[in-house]
Write a protein that holds these residues in place. Structure first.
Motif, PDB file in Angstrom:
ATOM      1  N   THR A  42       0.830  -1.206   0.000  1.00 57.60           N
ATOM      2  CA  THR A  42       0.000   0.000   0.000  1.00 57.60           C
ATOM      3  C   THR A  42       0.863   1.254   0.000  1.00 57.60           C
ATOM      4  O   THR A  42       0.580   2.217  -0.717  1.00 57.60           O
ATOM      5  CB  THR A  42      -0.933   0.006   1.224  1.00 57.60           C
ATOM      6  OG1 THR A  42      -1.790  -1.137   1.156  1.00 57.60           O
ATOM      7  CG2 THR A  42      -1.784   1.267   1.255  1.00 57.60           C
ATOM      8  N   LEU A  45       2.195   1.637  -3.456  1.00 56.91           N
ATOM      9  CA  LEU A  45       1.177   2.085  -4.416  1.00 56.91           C
ATOM     10  C   LEU A  45       0.832   3.563  -4.259  1.00 56.91           C
ATOM     11  O   LEU A  45       0.289   4.167  -5.185  1.00 56.91           O
ATOM     12  CB  LEU A  45      -0.099   1.252  -4.223  1.00 56.91           C
ATOM     13  CG  LEU A  45      -0.069  -0.186  -4.742  1.00 56.91           C
ATOM     14  CD1 LEU A  45      -1.230  -0.977  -4.168  1.00 56.91           C
ATOM     15  CD2 LEU A  45      -0.101  -0.221  -6.260  1.00 56.91           C
ATOM     16  N   THR A  46       1.121   4.130  -3.111  1.00 56.85           N
ATOM     17  CA  THR A  46       0.696   5.517  -2.861  1.00 56.85           C
ATOM     18  C   THR A  46       1.889   6.439  -2.594  1.00 56.85           C
ATOM     19  O   THR A  46       2.326   7.159  -3.490  1.00 56.85           O
ATOM     20  CB  THR A  46      -0.281   5.561  -1.675  1.00 56.85           C
ATOM     21  OG1 THR A  46       0.308   4.902  -0.537  1.00 56.85           O
ATOM     22  CG2 THR A  46      -1.578   4.862  -2.025  1.00 56.85           C
ATOM     23  N   ALA A  49       4.975   5.718  -4.866  1.00 57.11           N
ATOM     24  CA  ALA A  49       4.631   5.935  -6.270  1.00 57.11           C
ATOM     25  C   ALA A  49       4.451   7.415  -6.582  1.00 57.11           C
ATOM     26  O   ALA A  49       4.949   7.922  -7.592  1.00 57.11           O
ATOM     27  CB  ALA A  49       3.357   5.163  -6.617  1.00 57.11           C
ATOM     28  N   GLU A 107      -4.268  -5.096  -8.625  1.00 58.14           N
ATOM     29  CA  GLU A 107      -3.562  -3.870  -8.992  1.00 58.14           C
ATOM     30  C   GLU A 107      -3.192  -3.819 -10.473  1.00 58.14           C
ATOM     31  O   GLU A 107      -3.390  -2.798 -11.136  1.00 58.14           O
ATOM     32  CB  GLU A 107      -2.307  -3.704  -8.122  1.00 58.14           C
ATOM     33  CG  GLU A 107      -2.543  -2.940  -6.843  1.00 58.14           C
ATOM     34  CD  GLU A 107      -3.358  -3.719  -5.834  1.00 58.14           C
ATOM     35  OE1 GLU A 107      -4.215  -3.123  -5.172  1.00 58.14           O
ATOM     36  OE2 GLU A 107      -3.127  -4.936  -5.698  1.00 58.14           O
ATOM     37  N   TYR A 142      -9.298   5.306  -7.479  1.00 57.28           N
ATOM     38  CA  TYR A 142      -8.188   4.367  -7.300  1.00 57.28           C
ATOM     39  C   TYR A 142      -7.579   4.532  -5.912  1.00 57.28           C
ATOM     40  O   TYR A 142      -7.334   3.550  -5.197  1.00 57.28           O
ATOM     41  CB  TYR A 142      -7.138   4.609  -8.379  1.00 57.28           C
ATOM     42  CG  TYR A 142      -5.802   3.956  -8.113  1.00 57.28           C
ATOM     43  CD1 TYR A 142      -5.601   2.605  -8.407  1.00 57.28           C
ATOM     44  CD2 TYR A 142      -4.737   4.677  -7.581  1.00 57.28           C
ATOM     45  CE1 TYR A 142      -4.379   2.001  -8.169  1.00 57.28           C
ATOM     46  CE2 TYR A 142      -3.514   4.077  -7.338  1.00 57.28           C
ATOM     47  CZ  TYR A 142      -3.339   2.744  -7.634  1.00 57.28           C
ATOM     48  OH  TYR A 142      -2.131   2.148  -7.390  1.00 57.28           O
ATOM     49  N   PHE A 143      -7.349   5.776  -5.517  1.00 57.45           N
ATOM     50  CA  PHE A 143      -6.748   6.069  -4.219  1.00 57.45           C
ATOM     51  C   PHE A 143      -7.641   5.534  -3.096  1.00 57.45           C
ATOM     52  O   PHE A 143      -7.146   4.961  -2.121  1.00 57.45           O
ATOM     53  CB  PHE A 143      -6.550   7.581  -4.081  1.00 57.45           C
ATOM     54  CG  PHE A 143      -5.673   7.985  -2.937  1.00 57.45           C
ATOM     55  CD1 PHE A 143      -6.217   8.308  -1.704  1.00 57.45           C
ATOM     56  CD2 PHE A 143      -4.297   8.039  -3.082  1.00 57.45           C
ATOM     57  CE1 PHE A 143      -5.415   8.682  -0.636  1.00 57.45           C
ATOM     58  CE2 PHE A 143      -3.483   8.415  -2.021  1.00 57.45           C
ATOM     59  CZ  PHE A 143      -4.052   8.731  -0.799  1.00 57.45           C
ATOM     60  N   VAL A 146      -7.424   1.675  -2.893  1.00 56.86           N
ATOM     61  CA  VAL A 146      -6.156   1.205  -2.324  1.00 56.86           C
ATOM     62  C   VAL A 146      -6.216   1.189  -0.799  1.00 56.86           C
ATOM     63  O   VAL A 146      -5.769   0.243  -0.144  1.00 56.86           O
ATOM     64  CB  VAL A 146      -4.983   2.083  -2.802  1.00 56.86           C
ATOM     65  CG1 VAL A 146      -3.726   1.801  -1.974  1.00 56.86           C
ATOM     66  CG2 VAL A 146      -4.695   1.826  -4.274  1.00 56.86           C
ATOM     67  N   GLY A 246       4.680  -2.271  -6.267  1.00 57.04           N
ATOM     68  CA  GLY A 246       3.650  -1.278  -5.993  1.00 57.04           C
ATOM     69  C   GLY A 246       4.028   0.080  -6.536  1.00 57.04           C
ATOM     70  O   GLY A 246       3.179   0.832  -7.046  1.00 57.04           O
ATOM     71  N   ASN A 247       5.320   0.424  -6.467  1.00 59.96           N
ATOM     72  CA  ASN A 247       5.798   1.693  -6.995  1.00 59.96           C
ATOM     73  C   ASN A 247       5.560   1.800  -8.494  1.00 59.96           C
ATOM     74  O   ASN A 247       5.098   2.826  -8.991  1.00 59.96           O
ATOM     75  CB  ASN A 247       7.303   1.828  -6.680  1.00 59.96           C
ATOM     76  CG  ASN A 247       7.906   3.086  -7.249  1.00 59.96           C
ATOM     77  OD1 ASN A 247       7.258   4.124  -7.324  1.00 59.96           O
ATOM     78  ND2 ASN A 247       9.155   3.008  -7.663  1.00 59.96           N
ATOM     79  N   GLY A 250       1.625   1.865  -9.137  1.00 59.03           N
ATOM     80  CA  GLY A 250       1.087   3.132  -8.666  1.00 59.03           C
ATOM     81  C   GLY A 250       1.575   4.309  -9.480  1.00 59.03           C
ATOM     82  O   GLY A 250       0.816   5.249  -9.774  1.00 59.03           O
ATOM     83  N   SER A 251       2.853   4.294  -9.892  1.00 57.92           N
ATOM     84  CA  SER A 251       3.400   5.379 -10.705  1.00 57.92           C
ATOM     85  C   SER A 251       2.709   5.465 -12.059  1.00 57.92           C
ATOM     86  O   SER A 251       2.415   6.560 -12.559  1.00 57.92           O
ATOM     87  CB  SER A 251       4.909   5.189 -10.901  1.00 57.92           C
ATOM     88  OG  SER A 251       5.611   5.376  -9.698  1.00 57.92           O
TER      89      SER A 251
END
Length: 337
Positions: A42, A45-46, A49, A107, A142-143, A146, A246-247, A250-251
């Motif tokens: 997580t 992803l946030t 990212a 994801e 999306y946010f 997550v 995740g990076n 998410g990016s």
């Protein structure tokens, strides 16, 4: 000092800044995940990212303000291809990259759907301000998912004995602040390093006679994606592959939704038919290919929460081959090959 020598020095300083920024970001983000009872995935992803995508956001905003929104589009499309094909390819070639079942099931498919949605927005030849609003709404959704969606396998459980009570709250907060500082400092150093590196890269690209669009799709895309590369390598080396994967995912979502959304609000983004039919197709294809590459060969078989699935050297080579094909297509179409 001659200008060329100065640019070489700046190029080297940019790489150093990216490395140390990524090191601090991964260290702080990994500890925050443990402190807050949030999974490293997580955080990847946030926080990670969005932090590593800060250079792309800066390029998009400044390009729109300078009446060059097409450069922002080339940067986003090129960066998304770089993130998957080049960065995951290099990382998997060096070290196996673990990909959890939750990432494969949720994801990556979400990233693919958002990629298709962005292509639909661009079908009429322009990503308008209204399209930008739609992309930002997708990003907000999306946010929310997550952080509030169904729990993922492997999420860190909250230790309520350490969360509740003033006696434990004070030392907990004291530990959080230094790690937040690490994250913020890491992002700042990475953005500065990327800015220096991109400036030097553009200098050399222009000396080679490359167009702005080619620069956006290649040099700027690689330059602004170097934070993701540095973060992925450091994360995998520190046995935190979930942050690396995740990076990347998410990016890519951040690039498509937030960066194109904000840029379109400043100035409409023109999308030529050739870019839509070639570069957009390549970006979508690379995103789709990632799913079967990461998919477990024997099926999940109820292994949710069990062993992670890996991108090995063979998958890394395939991804690198796809990036070489992408780059060759750009330079052939530009008449440089």
């Amino acid at each position: 000092m001659p200008e060329t020598a100065t640019q070489i020095l700046l190029f080297a300083l940019g790489i150093v800044g990216l490395y140390y920024g990524a090191e601090w970001l991964v260290r702080g983000a990994g500890r925050l995940a443990q402190r807050w009872g949030v999974s490293a995935l997580t955080i990847g992803l946030t926080v990670v990212a969005f932090g590593t995508s800060a250079p792309e956001l800066a390029v998009g905003v400044f390009a729109a303000l300078d009446d060059q929104p097409a450069l922002a589009l080339g940067n986003v499309v090129g960066s998304n291809v770089v993130n998957i094909a080049l960065i995951l390819g290099i990382t998997a070639l060096l070290l196996p990259v673990e990909v959890g079942a939750g990432v494969i099931r949720r994801e990556i498919p979400v990233m693919i759907l958002i990629t298709f949605a962005t292509a639909l927005f661009a079908l009429n030849g322009t990503i308008s301000a209204l399209d930008g609003v739609g992309l930002l709404i997708l990003f907000a959704a999306y946010f929310w998912v997550v952080f509030h969606g169904p729990p993922r396998a492997g999420d860190v459980e909250r230790d309520y004995e350490h969360v509740v009570g003033s006696a434990a709250a004070a030392p907990r907060a004291a530990r959080v602040l230094p790690n937040l500082t690490f994250v913020g400092l890491g992002i700042a150093v990475m953005v500065l390093g990327a800015k220096i590196l991109v400036g030097a890269s553009i200098y050399f690209a222009r000396r080679l006679g490359l167009s702005e669009m080619v620069i956006g799709l290649t040099i700027v895309a690689i330059g602004t994606s170097l934070p993701e590369l540095a973060t992925a390598l450091v994360a995998v080396w520190r046995k935190k592959s979930e942050i690396a994967v995740g990076n990347i995912v998410g990016s890519n979502v951040f690039n498509l939704c937030a960066i194109l959304g904000v840029t379109a609000l400043i100035a409409p983004i023109p999308v030529s038919r050739s870019v839509l039919s070639v570069e957009f197709v390549q970006m979508t294809a690379v995103s789709v290919v990632l799913l079967p590459l990461a998919w477990p060969k024997g099926g999940f078989q109820g292994l949710e929460g069990g062993p992670a699935y890996r991108l090995h050297r063979s998958e890394g080579l395939l991804l690198l081959g796809l990036y070489v094909l992408f780059a060759l297509t750009i330079f052939v179409r530009a008449g440089k090959i």
